[in-house]
Structures are given as structure tokens and as C-alpha cells.
Design a protein around this motif. Structure first.
Motif, PDB file in Angstrom:
ATOM      1  N   PHE A  69       4.530  11.890 -10.110  1.00  7.17           N
ATOM      2  CA  PHE A  69       3.729  12.697 -11.031  1.00  7.17           C
ATOM      3  C   PHE A  69       3.720  14.150 -10.571  1.00  7.17           C
ATOM      4  CE2 PHE A  69       0.750  14.165 -13.903  1.00  7.17           C
ATOM      5  CZ  PHE A  69      -0.143  14.962 -13.214  1.00  7.17           C
ATOM      6  N   MET A  70       3.662  14.343  -9.230  1.00  7.16           N
ATOM      7  CA  MET A  70       3.639  15.734  -8.758  1.00  7.16           C
ATOM      8  C   MET A  70       4.911  16.449  -9.213  1.00  7.16           C
ATOM      9  SD  MET A  70       3.703  17.080  -4.881  1.00  7.16           S
ATOM     10  CE  MET A  70       2.257  16.247  -4.267  1.00  7.16           C
ATOM     11  N   ILE A 121       3.693   7.247 -13.960  1.00  5.51           N
ATOM     12  CA  ILE A 121       2.423   6.745 -13.396  1.00  5.51           C
ATOM     13  C   ILE A 121       2.029   5.454 -14.116  1.00  5.51           C
ATOM     14  CG2 ILE A 121      -0.044   7.195 -13.582  1.00  5.51           C
ATOM     15  CD1 ILE A 121       0.166   9.493 -12.035  1.00  5.51           C
ATOM     16  N   MET A 149      -5.738  13.797  -1.112  1.00  6.40           N
ATOM     17  CA  MET A 149      -4.827  12.715  -0.697  1.00  6.40           C
ATOM     18  C   MET A 149      -4.462  12.885   0.781  1.00  6.40           C
ATOM     19  SD  MET A 149      -3.746  10.972  -3.459  1.00  6.40           S
ATOM     20  CE  MET A 149      -3.629  11.114  -5.236  1.00  6.40           C
ATOM     21  N   VAL A 172      -4.801   8.305  -7.642  1.00  9.88           N
ATOM     22  CA  VAL A 172      -4.068   8.311  -8.921  1.00  9.88           C
ATOM     23  C   VAL A 172      -5.069   8.427 -10.071  1.00  9.88           C
ATOM     24  CG1 VAL A 172      -2.642   6.856 -10.393  1.00  9.88           C
ATOM     25  CG2 VAL A 172      -2.151   7.037  -7.962  1.00  9.88           C
ATOM     26  N   TYR A 175      -1.010  32.147 -11.610  1.00  5.62           N
ATOM     27  CA  TYR A 175      -1.094  30.774 -12.120  1.00  5.62           C
ATOM     28  C   TYR A 175       0.001  30.606 -13.166  1.00  5.62           C
ATOM     29  CZ  TYR A 175      -5.593  31.462 -10.018  1.00  5.62           C
ATOM     30  OH  TYR A 175      -6.580  31.779  -9.135  1.00  5.62           O
ATOM     31  N   TRP A 187       4.599  17.157 -12.951  1.00  3.78           N
ATOM     32  CA  TRP A 187       3.623  18.197 -13.259  1.00  3.78           C
ATOM     33  C   TRP A 187       4.106  19.564 -12.774  1.00  3.78           C
ATOM     34  CZ3 TRP A 187      -0.560  18.989 -16.055  1.00  3.78           C
ATOM     35  CH2 TRP A 187      -1.302  20.124 -15.786  1.00  3.78           C
ATOM     36  N   PHE A 219      -4.376  16.990  -4.380  1.00  3.56           N
ATOM     37  CA  PHE A 219      -3.325  16.680  -3.385  1.00  3.56           C
ATOM     38  C   PHE A 219      -3.896  16.808  -1.979  1.00  3.56           C
ATOM     39  CE2 PHE A 219      -0.123  18.115  -6.761  1.00  3.56           C
ATOM     40  CZ  PHE A 219      -0.071  16.828  -7.255  1.00  3.56           C
ATOM     41  N   TYR A 240      -4.109  21.078  -6.910  1.00  3.78           N
ATOM     42  CA  TYR A 240      -3.896  21.204  -5.458  1.00  3.78           C
ATOM     43  C   TYR A 240      -5.052  20.540  -4.713  1.00  3.78           C
ATOM     44  CZ  TYR A 240      -0.213  24.550  -6.526  1.00  3.78           C
ATOM     45  OH  TYR A 240       0.934  25.133  -6.996  1.00  3.78           O
ATOM     46  N   SER A 243       2.455   2.300  -3.278  1.00  2.00           N
ATOM     47  CA  SER A 243       1.683   2.924  -4.372  1.00  2.00           C
ATOM     48  C   SER A 243       1.704   4.441  -4.264  1.00  2.00           C
ATOM     49  CB  SER A 243       0.240   2.433  -4.314  1.00  2.00           C
ATOM     50  OG  SER A 243      -0.321   2.920  -3.115  1.00  2.00           O
ATOM     51  N   ILE A 244       2.225   4.997  -3.152  1.00  5.61           N
ATOM     52  CA  ILE A 244       2.236   6.468  -3.041  1.00  5.61           C
ATOM     53  C   ILE A 244       3.353   7.047  -3.914  1.00  5.61           C
ATOM     54  CG2 ILE A 244       2.500   8.356  -1.382  1.00  5.61           C
ATOM     55  CD1 ILE A 244       1.562   6.548   0.777  1.00  5.61           C
ATOM     56  N   LEU A 249      -5.765   6.073  -1.466  1.00  3.11           N
ATOM     57  CA  LEU A 249      -4.586   6.864  -1.837  1.00  3.11           C
ATOM     58  C   LEU A 249      -3.974   6.315  -3.126  1.00  3.11           C
ATOM     59  CD1 LEU A 249      -3.722   9.175  -0.100  1.00  3.11           C
ATOM     60  CD2 LEU A 249      -1.789   7.833   0.699  1.00  3.11           C
ATOM     61  N   GLY A 250      -3.768   5.020  -3.178  1.00  4.09           N
ATOM     62  CA  GLY A 250      -3.052   4.441  -4.313  1.00  4.09           C
ATOM     63  C   GLY A 250      -3.886   4.431  -5.573  1.00  4.09           C
ATOM     64  N   ALA A 266       0.861  -1.206   0.000  1.00  2.43           N
ATOM     65  CA  ALA A 266       0.000   0.000   0.000  1.00  2.43           C
ATOM     66  C   ALA A 266       0.889   1.245   0.000  1.00  2.43           C
ATOM     67  CB  ALA A 266      -0.880  -0.026   1.241  1.00  2.43           C
ATOM     68  N   HIS A 271      -8.862  26.733  -5.975  1.00  9.20           N
ATOM     69  CA  HIS A 271      -9.218  26.914  -7.386  1.00  9.20           C
ATOM     70  C   HIS A 271      -8.474  25.902  -8.247  1.00  9.20           C
ATOM     71  CE1 HIS A 271     -11.626  30.386  -6.789  1.00  9.20           C
ATOM     72  NE2 HIS A 271     -10.702  30.980  -6.071  1.00  9.20           N
ATOM     73  N   ASN A 272      -7.179  25.700  -7.918  1.00 13.03           N
ATOM     74  CA  ASN A 272      -6.371  24.831  -8.804  1.00 13.03           C
ATOM     75  C   ASN A 272      -6.726  23.370  -8.505  1.00 13.03           C
ATOM     76  OD1 ASN A 272      -4.467  23.377 -10.071  1.00 13.03           O
ATOM     77  ND2 ASN A 272      -2.799  24.796  -9.633  1.00 13.03           N
ATOM     78  N   LEU A 332      -6.044  11.869 -10.493  1.00 11.17           N
ATOM     79  CA  LEU A 332      -4.926  12.607 -11.115  1.00 11.17           C
ATOM     80  C   LEU A 332      -4.919  12.363 -12.619  1.00 11.17           C
ATOM     81  CD1 LEU A 332      -1.823  12.372  -8.770  1.00 11.17           C
ATOM     82  CD2 LEU A 332      -3.006  14.381  -9.627  1.00 11.17           C
ATOM     83  N   PHE A 333      -5.142  11.091 -13.021  1.00 12.42           N
ATOM     84  CA  PHE A 333      -5.199  10.816 -14.464  1.00 12.42           C
ATOM     85  C   PHE A 333      -6.286  11.661 -15.099  1.00 12.42           C
ATOM     86  CE2 PHE A 333      -2.875   6.638 -14.627  1.00 12.42           C
ATOM     87  CZ  PHE A 333      -2.062   7.025 -15.680  1.00 12.42           C
ATOM     88  N   MET A 367      -5.290  15.126 -15.316  1.00 14.24           N
ATOM     89  CA  MET A 367      -4.233  15.378 -16.308  1.00 14.24           C
ATOM     90  C   MET A 367      -4.834  15.516 -17.702  1.00 14.24           C
ATOM     91  SD  MET A 367      -0.839  13.045 -15.890  1.00 14.24           S
ATOM     92  CE  MET A 367      -1.832  11.654 -16.148  1.00 14.24           C
TER      93      MET A 367
END
Lengths: 432, 382, 189, 166
Positions: free
Chosen positions: A170-171, A189, D33, D65, B7, A174, D30, D27, A163-164, D60-61, A160, D23-24, D68-69, D72
């Protein structure tokens, strides 16, 4: 404060004189000291509570960071020798101070943050990648009852936490607002998520046999009990070694699958696509410099140690190794050579193999990487699960030939399925 | 004026391509695997390439205009800098053209030494290509450093003969500058005998390697017709199966005395181009063995006036350089300087096909296709 | 795809890894400052001027004919003729500069020089802190003795000495022939 | 024990609020998470290891993710639209939600009978027992979920696969 200190020192002298006399199990010295310290901290109140917790985790981090420094030196020396050149030999004898020199260089390097990167994400990524790396170490049984936290579902916790890593990679990709790191982040990812499946499935085989997910129980199960408790030292040695899971047919296949997906999880050689330096400069690490880059590096190596540690605990019998019961001791479970010697030996052997692979093999392409995970490792892992199940219920004279036959056949079938038409048609070269 | 508004505004254009959004990446001049200063503007849909625009000219040194107001003799050291990996084949092509222009004869021993030097340079070039190609594939330096270890031995021979390792400036019109001692020939013999062991080791390391096979077979396929129409020459053309080798067709200097074979590929993809270089290295060794066996004694340079004034006219001399057909076109108006001096660079002409080979492949494949075309930016930009 | 190629490749790297401890041929790197450097006898870097005898300026072979200045492709040589007190031109360069940062060591000046006075030096440790004073070699810096020339390029030095001796002998013969012919024509008058 | 519980609950509140307010979108994900990991921490405090592990692994995993996908691939990610969260009637909305909360929560607390001293016997939470339970009593449920998951997986692949040119 003065009297507690000399009381403390006086106790040490007393304890040492009492225990050194018998020393009936030499490999437990550290455990004895730790237990004694914990009782000592007990009566110090809150400070003692904090110190007791720190005592469990700080040596772990210190030891594995030391291993990290040693592996960077080993890697550069090994790669150097593979490529017919000396490794680093200027800084210190045989270049042993090279990791220190790298560390200082990283500290002094200017930490450039690109102007358009979003600062918070850029700063948080190395912090978040440290969490899974360090917590992964907690479940490794380094020696006989030398383990930071032997909780019940240790293995599941490890996967577990693993997986973090993809989140923080990715952070980083990005946040640094650079096209190459964006591509690197996406690749990371895709790779980490799709290689968790074979990783977990090849580890499940061991849980199926041992019946518990607690890593220290798994390691205990890899001894042949009857031989170890017998008197002949030779039998004791063999008992400690032959019991490893890797010597079972399903164990060997499981170990290979686990090792290959460990290579992918730790972004090591044939699968180091997230930071493929020839295509996307340094992937998600392009915009990092200075100590943040060193943090990423440290986290990557400690993550590799954690996964290799799990490989050794599951298949290579963690701290089991050919050592005998000291003749002078009465405790049947005592061992002459402490367990952690074997554990770290195995870790560095596996690390050496990884360095060897890194020195030889080129990199896979992203779609082949995915194909390899889903079409090659996953079916083999499932078949291995099936075969292990049957092996468990069969007599050994049925089980061995059956499992070996099935595993080899399935390997051949999967290889043939993956061979595309145009690729590897062996080429004939006409001479005009 | 700080334009960022808190931004992170995008600085790259998102181009609408039917319905998908494309990422435009500049694999710019500052990129680890562009073999020099070269930029590719790539439009990416995910990882596959939609469009690719090559930009070169970063290394343009005005070589041809410069040669127009220098004497024939003083341009010779500049030809070293054209394809800086194989300097002596450039000298040879230039010397061949001037000899054709001013019809100077070349003594026997000089011809043999030129063939030996030319084939040694071919070994150096092909070794470097194979090393860098595998380095682009991802093996961090190991095959490259084996290649460099062998290249060192050959560069020592060059330094022993001409005085410099890479910028040798060793050939003159009508022969070569200094004679080669017998010990040089003996050590060259020793090297040629030991070389096949290195090639076998290379074969064992690379050609069977599954990852190399799966990543380079079927990538960047070049059909025969497209290669011929685009004027591709050298190993890249032969990898597509076209039998065209100047050493056989032109048989310039004394190549007709040696019997050697010319390997041809089948599919014309990256793997064929890579394998072809390995096989051509073996052929060069057979030529070297024959040349070293029957090299005659004798003088090494025919009589040439110190200040060469060829009679007005033009000449085009070409040789089979390791990268393809390297040609020099000289027009002389009877004065000391050439009126027009033109180089036919094989790297540039082979590079024109980069866009057609790369479209549809992945980002990682463009690096490999670019690597397999074997580019030296000094020759591309001149 | 059945992994044999990869294993064979791994064997090769293993052979090289252990080979590098054993055979010299597999470990070719030379540690530069301590270990030897592999300068060959013909290797060339930046030119230098040769002088015979003790006094550098008197024994200089160069007669400032400026042939090398004209032939040098990047034009990095600058020569000024010397004048004695009465302003008569002397066969010697007062200023002979070579800009080492421009010179590419192509040895054309050596081939063009008719007086065997400029030769290529094989000393490559030329790094200096200042590009202008450090790399502009003036006459004093360039002049080196013939013994130094014999030390770095024995064969070339020997060959050039033979050629000079040959030229000297021919000059003396011509001298003698002219003197003999003059003396022969003298008595008839 | 109490201190860690307070820290974790503070994290939960921060995570929840910032997920909504930011707004973002990146963030916001995150902070989501952060929220999930704080909840996993609390499960650990309650000695329920398996549930904590499941929380980390699943939320979380995987879910994190996944979001996030999704983030993205959407177009305007940096949330420059900046719509204002405060509609003018926010006061009344807050009042209404608080009243509903107390109307349901208080009777529930009042009527349920807590054992007098809660930690009488700590049930030994062991993964083995959970496994046994899963395999014996609720096997049909396991099979159903398995079939459902494979169907969902295959459906996902069919949608994502590029259209095969016949």
C-alpha cells in the motif's frame, strides 16, 4: 592475524582427515562443517559472534536469490514453450545467463521518481517489502537440522511476518501518487488481508495433528517412525514418503486450500490483481523503474518461495524423500541423499505448477476475488478443521470414508451455493 | 515556476457526487489494452464506473478528403489501411461499390476467389479478437499466441497470393489482380481441413473455463431494441439475438450458392459475443470448403478502362465485414476523381454504445466490454 | 464453478508445452538471422528498375513517360527527363528518385508501367542510419539487372520477358508489313 | 544483547515522537508501525516469542493496516491543515507531566522487592504450555471473547454493507 590464519588452515586439514574416514552420515556434512566453524568462531570474540550469525543468514539469502534467478529463467522458458515459442535462447547456452542480463539491465536503467510522489514513501516501500520476504525464509527446514532458526512458534511467526507485505504494497501504491497505483494499492490490501484467513486456517490443521508449531518438529512427524528405523531399504524409502500429510484426506484438502491461498498471497496468476497489467497498468509498481523495480520483483519471488516452502514443510514432508540409510553407517538416523535435494526439488515442482497456472488462467475480478476467499475457501477450511478433528479420534476404517465423504459433499455444497443464477446458465445458440 | 509546495497537491479534481468522492481516471491514449490509440475518461466510485466519456480521433488520417483528389484506382491501397486487420474485405467493399457505380461485371473465378479471401480474412479477424479478448481478461498471451500461430498460416497464403501479408491491395474493379495457382488452392484446402482441430483446442481451453465464464457472463448486456436503435451490426448485433447477416439478406456476389448457418446469441453479453466469434469461424470453414470444391477455371478480371471515368451518379455498396456492415458511398461527377467518398465504419458505430454498456460495471469490466466490441482504431478514426 | 473447465484448459497448455518439444507444427517460430526466412516468390517491398544487358544506363527499359509518377498514391517517385549534349530530350530519365520512407509498396507503379521497367523487390533489409541519404533511392541504387530479376521473381520475370518478346515480334511484323507495303507501292510509281 | 536493546529503544523513542509530531498522517502511521515493530523486537530479546509474534500479528498486521484503511478513506490526508502543536503553555504542561510520572514511578520501584539475582531459573516459555493454560483454566474467558468478536464482526458487516433495496 597471520598466525591465527595458518592455525585455522591447519585445523581444517586435521578435521578433514579425522572425519572423512568414517562419514557415517553423509547428509550431515554441511551441518558438521557449520558446527565446527561455530566452535572455531567461538574463540574469536565479537568478530566471531558476528560471523557466526552471518553464517546462519547469508547462505540463506544467497541460495534463495539464486533460486530467484533460476525461476525467472524457468518462468520465461516455461511460458515460452507453453505458447509454442522458444524461451530466451540468445544469452548464454539455452538462455541461462538471461537472469544476469535482466539484473544488469535493471541496474543500468534510470530510476525515475515522479515529481509529485512523496520521496520517503516511494523510497521506503521496496525496503520494507524485503523484510518479510527474507525473514520468512528463516523458518524453512531445508535439510535434517539445517534450519536458520528453529524457534517454538515458527509457523505463527511466519504468518505474522507475512502480514507486513500488505503494508509495504500500500505504501508503494500511495507514495507514487498515480491513480492506477492507488487503485492497485487498495486492491492489494483488500486481497492480502482477506486471504490470510484461509491461509492460516488451512495451516492450523497440521499444527492440530503434530501438536507443535516448530517447523522441524512438523517435518519429523511426517515420517512413519517404525518403517524408517526398520532394516529393509524399501520400507525405509516408503516410510519417508507415505508419512506425508498430503496423503491423508484432510491433508490433501488442506494442501489444496493452502496452495490456492498461497497463490493469492504471492499475487500469482489467477489472483494477480494488484498488478493487473491489462486494467491498471502495473498497479502499485507503475511508477517504479530501475533497481527499485528489481527489488520489488526479488521480494515477490522470495515471498513466493517462502510460502511454497511452508506448503512443502506442512504437507509434503519438507526434506523427507525416498532415500535409504547408508549400509556402512551405524547411526540409525543417517540418510544417503541429503535432505535439501528433496526440499528444493519439491519447491521447483510447485513453482512449475504456478508457472503452468500462470500460462493458462485469466484473472479474477476484484469482487469475485473477495467472494472466492470469504465464501469458498474459508468455509472449506473450517470444515476441513472439523473433519480433521474427528479424523484424529476415529479409527482409520471409520475416519477415511467419513472424512472423504464429508469433504466431497461440502465441496459440492459450497460450489452450488456460489453458482449465481445468470452466470453459467449453459448457453444455447440458435442457428438462423 | 515550481508549483509544488512540498506536500503533494492533488492534480485531479475530486468531483462531489451526492455524498461520495469520485476518482476521475483517464484510461488514456497510452494504456495497454485500448487496441490502439483511444482514451476513456472514467469516473470511479471505488471500482464501479459512474460515468465514461470516450475520446477518439487520435488516428484520424483524413482518408475521405484525401480520396476526393485521387483517382478511383489509386485509393485502393488506402482502403487496406482502414481496418488494417482485414484489409481484403475493405478492398472488396470498395471494389463492389465502384462496380455498382460503373456497372462492371465480375467473372466467375474472380467471385469465387473473392469469397475465399473474404472468409479467410474473417477467420483471421475473429481469431485475433478472441485472442486479444482473453488477453484483456488476464491470461498472459497464451490463447493470443495460439491464435497468432494459426493466423501466420493464413497470412502466408495472403503473401503467396497478393505479395503482402497485411496490406494486400489485391482486388481490382471487375476482379482480382493476379490469378491464384493450383498449389495455392491445395495448401488452402489443407489449412481449412486442419483448422477445426485448432478450434476444438480453443474450445477446450476457453469456453468451459470457470474464470472466463464468471468474468464475462452477465457483463455488458446489450438488449435487442437498444442494439437495433443504435444501428449496431455484425456479430455484436447477432449476439443479442437479432437475425441480420448481410451475406443472407443482401446475398451479394455469389453468397447465395453456399449453404451456411448464422449463429445467434441469447443474452447479448460479453460471453455471447465471444462465443459467437468462435461459432462464426466454424461457419466460415464450411463456406471455404464449398468454395474451394467448386471453383471454376477462367479469366480473373473483366475489361476495365485504365483510367476509370464513371458517368455521374452515386452508389452505396456494403458487405458483411468481420466487424459488421462495412459500406462505401461514392458520388461521381463524371471526372476521374470521386466527388464524395464516404466509408460507413462498423467499429465506430458499434463503439457509440460503450458508455451505456459500461456504466455500473467494475473498472476491469470496461476493458472486457471494450474488447468484446472488437474495435480497430484505423476504421474508427479513418 | 466446479473446476472442470479450468483443469481441461490446463491439459491443453500441458499438451502444447510437451508438444512444442516434439512436433514441428507446435513450434512455429523461426530464429531469424540463423534460421531461414520465409520470403515468398511474389512478396514485394520497394520497387526497382530493370535493365537488360551489361551497361545499366544504356540497357534501361524505362523511357521516363512519368506514368508511374502520376499514378503513385503517396507521390514518392520523382523523374527528370535526360537531355543529350545538344539539348534534345532523350527517352531516358536523368534522375529517378524513390523515397523509400514514403513508399508503401502498393505495386500500382508496376501495373501502370507500359514498358515492364519497374518491378517490386523482395529484399526487406533496408534499415539505414540516416533517413535522408539512406532511404532516398536514386537511379543508380534502383537499377538492377534482368538476371537479378529472374533470380528473385522467376515466374514474373519469365512472363515479362515473353510479353517483351511478343511486343518485339509484333513491332518487327509491322515493320516488315510497312516495308512490304512501301515496296509494293514503290514499283507502281 | 545490550547493543540491540539500545538500538531498539532509540527506535521506540523516534517512533513515538514522530507519530505525534508529523503533520502528514500517512507518515505518522508509518512511524507508529516502526514503534510497534521495535516493541516486538524487545519482546524477542526477553525470549517471550509468543508475545512478540502476537505483537507483530495484531498491532502491525491488523491495527496498522486498519488505521491505514481509515487514513485512506478520509478526505484531506496530506495534512495540509498544519495546525501548530505548540500551544503557548507547553512549558507548564511538561513540568506537570514529569512530576506526576516521578510521583507514581519512584514509590512503585522503591517498595516492590526485586529478587536478588534476577535470572535464577529461566521459566521455559513454550507455546504448548500457554495453549494448555488457555484451554484449561480460562476456557470461559475464551468463549466470551469468541462470542464478542463474532458479534463485532457481524456488526461491522451490517454497517458496511450497502443498503439492500427491498
Amino acid at each position: 592475524m597471520q598466525d591465527t590464519l595458518n592455525l585455522f588452515v591447519m585445523n581444517i586439514g586435521q578435521w578433514l582427515s579425522a572425519n572423512l574416514g568414517t562419514l557415517n552420515n553423509p547428509d550431515q556434512i554441511i551441518v558438521e562443517i557449520a558446527r565446527w566453524l561455530r566452535t572455531e568462531f567461538g574463540n574469536w570474540g565479537v568478530v566471531g559472534f558476528i560471523l557466526a550469525n552471518l553464517m546462519a543468514t547469508v547462505p540463506l539469502i544467497a541460495v534463495f536469490s539464486g533460486c530467484f534467478a533460476l525461476t525467472t529463467w524457468l518462468e520465461r522458458k516455461g511460458l515460452g514453450r507453453i505458447q509454442n515459442r522458444y524461451g530466451p535462447n540468445r544469452v548464454g547456452p539455452y538462455g541461462l545467463f538471461q537472469p544476469m542480463a535482466d539484473g544488469i539491465k535493471m541496474l543500468l536503467k534510470e530510476d525515475i521518481v515522479p515529481e509529485r510522489a512523496d520521496k520517503i514513501g516511494h523510497f521506503l516501500a521496496p525496503v520494507i517489502i524485503m523484510i518479510p520476504a527474507m525473514t520468512g525464509l528463516v523458518f524453512l527446514p531445508i535439510g535434517r537440522n539445517i534450519i536458520a532458526a528453529s524457534i517454538d512458534s515458527a509457523l505463527l511467526f511466519f504468518f505474522a511476518i507475512g502480514s507486513i507485505v500488505s503494508l509495504s504494497v500500500f505504501m508503494a501504491g500511495w507514495a507514487s501518487h498515480n491513480k492506477f497505483s492507488l487503485v492497485g494499492g487498495m486492491r492489494a490490501i483488500a486481497q492480502l488481508v482477506s486471504y490470510e484467513m484461509p491461509l492460516i486456517l488451512s495451516a492450523v490443521v497440521v499444527v492440530m495433528f503434530v501438536g507443535s508449531m516448530n517447523t522441524s518438529v512438523i517435518v519429523e512427524a511426517q515420517q512413519i517412525k517404525s518403517w524408517v528405523t526398520s532394516d529393509a531399504p524399501a520400507l525405509q524409502c516408503l516410510g519417508q514418503v507415505l508419512g506425508w500429510h498430503v496423503f491423508q484426506p484432510w491433508g490433501l484438502m488442506g494442501f489444496l486450500l493452502l496452495f490456492v491461498s498461497a497463490l493469492a498471497e504471492a499475487n500469482r496468476s489467477p489472483f494477480d490483481l494488484p498488478e493487473a497489467d491489462s486494467e491498471i497498468i502495473a498497479g502499485h509498481l507503475t511508477e517504479y523503474s530501475g533497481f527499485k523495480y528489481a527489488l520489488f520483483f526479488l521480494a515477490e519471488y522470495v515471498n513466493t518461495f517462502a510460502i511454497i516452502g511452508i506448503c512443502t514443510t506442512l504437507f509434503l514432508g519438507g526434506w523427507n524423500g525416498p532415500n535409504i540409510r547408508p549400509p556402512w553407517s551405524d547411526d540409525p538416523q543417517a540418510l544417503l541423499i541429503p535432505g535439501f535435494v528433496w526440499f528444493f526439488l519439491k519447491i521447483f515442482v510447485l513453482m512449475g505448477i504456478m508457472i503452468w497456472i500462470r500460462g493458462t488462467l485469466p484473472r479474477l475480478r476484484i469482487d469475485q476475488l473477495m467472494g472466492f476467499a470469504w465464501k469458498f475457501l474459508l468455509p472449506l477450511a473450517i470444515i476441513n478443521l472439523l473433519v480433521a478433528g474427528c479424523f484424529y479420534h476415529m479409527e482409520w476404517y471409520f475416519g477415511w470414508p467419513f472424512s472423504i465423504l464429508i469433504l466431497c459433499k461440502s465441496y459440492a455444497i459450497v460450489v452450488r451455493l456460489n453458482k449465481s443464477k445468470l452466470v453459467n446458465s449453459n448457453r444455447t445458440y440458435t442457428y438462423a | 515556476m515550481n508549483t509544488s509546495t512540498g506536500y503533494a497537491p492533488r492534480n485531479y479534481k475530486i468531483v462531489k457526487h451526492k455524498d461520495k468522492t469520485l476518482l476521475e481516471v483517464a484510461m488514456g491514449p497510452h494504456h495497454p489494452s485500448t487496441h490502439g490509440v483511444f482514451r476513456m475518461d472514467v469516473k470511479l466510485d471505488g471500482e464501479t464506473i459512474i460515468d465514461l466519456i470516450p475520446y477518439f480521433g487520435y488516428l484520424h488520417r483524413n482518408h475521405e478528403k484525401l480520396a476526393e483528389d485521387m483517382t478511383y484506382f489509386s485509393t485502393m491501397p488506402y482502403t487496406d489501411r482502414l481496418d488494417y486487420l482485414c484489409s481484403m474485405t475493405n478492398n472488396w467493399a470498395y471494389a463492389l461499390t465502384v462496380e455498382k457505380l460503373a456497372n462492371i461485371s465480375v467473372p466467375e473465378r474472380a467471385e469465387y476467389i473473392r469469397v475465399i479471401i473474404g472468409e479467410l480474412t474473417r477467420l483471421v479477424n475473429h481469431m485475433l479478437l478472441v485472442g486479444f479478448y482473453i488477453n484483456d481478461l488476464g491470461a498472459i498471451g497464451t490463447p493470443l499466441l495460439y491464435a497468432l500461430r494459426e493466423r501466420e498460416k493464413i497470412l502466408d497464403l495472403f503473401e503467396w497470393a497478393s505479395g503482402a501479408r497485411m496490406m494486400c491491395n489485391y482486388l481490382r474493379f471487375g476482379g482480382i489482380r493476379e490469378d491464384v495457382s493450383d498449389e495455392w488452392l491445395a495448401s488452402c484446402n489443407k489449412l481449412v481441413d486442419a483448422f477445426p482441430y485448432f478450434l476444438d483446442e480453443y474450445d477446450q481451453l476457453l469456453t468451459g473455463n470457470e474464470i472466463v465464464i464468471s468474468r464475462s457472463q452477465g457483463v455488458g448486456v446489450l438488449s435487442k431494441e437498444l442494439a437495433i436503435n443504435a444501428g449496431i451490426t455484425g456479430p455484436m448485433l447477432r449476439a443479442s439475438g437479432v437475425n441480420y447477416d448481410l451475406r443472407k439478406t443482401d446475398s451479394y456476389s455469389i453468397y447465395d450458392r453456399f449453404n451456411f448457418r448464422v449463429p445467434l446469441g441469447q443474452f447479448g453479453d460479453c460471453y455471447d459475443r465471444f462465443m459467437l466469434r468462435l461459432l462464426e469461424m466454424r461457419e466460415s470453414i464450411t463456406i471455404l470448403k464449398q468454395a474451394l470444391r467448386d471453383i471454376p477455371k477462367g479469366e480473373i478480371q473483366s475489361k476495365v478502362p485504365p483510367v476509370l471515368k464513371p458517368k455521374p451518379g452515386e452508389a452505396y455498396g456494403r458487405i458483411e465485414s468481420p466487424k459488421g456492415e462495412l459500406g462505401f458511398y461514392l458520388v461521381s461527377d463524371g471526372s476521374v476523381n470521386p466527388y464524395r467518398y464516404r466509408v460507413r465504419p462498423p467499429s465506430l458505430i458499434n463503439l457509440t454504445l460503450l458508455r451505456d454498456l459500461c456504466i455500473g460495471h467494475k473498472l476491469a469490466d470496461t476493458i472486457i466490454i471494450f474488447g468484446s466490441i472488437d474495435i480497430v482504431l484505423g476504421e474508427v478514426d479513418r | 464453478m466446479n473446476g472442470q473447465g479450468i483443469l481441461k484448459g490446463m491439459l491443453v497448455t500441458a499438451k502444447n508445452f510437451f508438444g512444442s518439444y516434439v512436433s514441428r507444427e507446435r513450434l512455429t517460430t523461426v530464429s531469424y538471422p540463423e534460421g531461414g526466412n520465409t520470403i515468398k516468390e511474389q512478396s514485394r517491398n520497394i520497387p526497382f528498375l530493370v535493365f537488360d544487358g551489361e551497361d545499366p544506363v544504356a540497357g534501361m527499359r524505362c523511357t521516363a513517360c512519368q506514368k508511374c509518377e502520376k499514378a503513385c498514391p503517396p507521390q514518392c517517385i520523382f523523374i527528370e527527363k535526360d537531355k543529350d549534349e545538344r539539348g534534345k530530350a532523350l527517352q531516358r530519365p536523368k534522375v529517378f528518385d524513390i523515397d523509400a520512407s514514403v513508399c508503401m509498396g502498393c505495386q500500382i507503379c508496376v501495373e501502370v508501367c507500359p514498358f515492364e521497367s519497374i518491378w517490386m523487390d523482395s529484399n526487406f533489409e533496408l534499415s539505414t542510419f540516416n533517413r535522408f541519404e539512406g532511404l532516398q533511392f536514386n537511379r543508380e541504387k534502383l537499377l538492377k539487372s534482368n538476371t537479378y530479376f529472374h533470380k528473385i521473381h522467376p515466374q514474373q520475370a519469365q512472363a515479362s520477358d515473353d510479353r517483351l518478346a511478343e511486343k518485339e515480334r509484333k513491332r518487327l511484323e509491322r515493320e516488315a508489313a510497312r516495308r512490304a507495303e512501301k515496296s509494293a507501292s514503290e514499283p507502281q510509281v | 544483547m545490550i547493543i540491540t536493546f539500545c538500538i531498539l529503544s532509540v527506535f521506540i523513542i523516534i517512533g513515538a515522537v514522530s507519530t505525534i509530531r508529523l503533520h502528514n498522517i500517512v507518515y505518522a502511521v508509518f512511524s507508529l508501525m516502526l514503534l510497534f515493530s521495535a516493541i516486538a523486537g524487545i519482546f524477542l530479546l526477553l525470549m517471550a516469542e509468543f508475545v512478540a509474534v502476537a505483537q507483530i500479528l495484531i498491532y502491525l498486521g491488523a491495527v496498522g493496516v486498519l488505521i491505514l484503511f481509515a487514513v485512506m478513506l478520509t478526505h484531506s490526508v496530506t495534512g495540509s491543515s498544519g495546525k501548530n502543536i505548540y500551544s503557548n503553555g507547553w512549558g507548564w504542561g511538561l513540568l506537570l507531566s514529569l512530576s506526576i510520572l516521578f510521583a507514581t514511578l519512584l514509590p512503585a520501584i522503591y517498595f516492590s522487592d526485586f529478587p536478588s539475582d534476577p535470572a535464577v531459573e529461566i521459566i521455559e516459555p513454550s507455546v504448548k504450555k500457554l495453549g494448555m493454560e488457555m484451554m484449561h483454566s480460562c476456557v470461559p474467558a475464551m468463549w466470551l471473547i469468541a462470542i464478542l468478536l463474532t458479534a463485532a464482526l457481524i456488526g461491522g458487516i451490517v454497517i458496511a454493507a450497502p443498503p439492500q433495496k427491498r
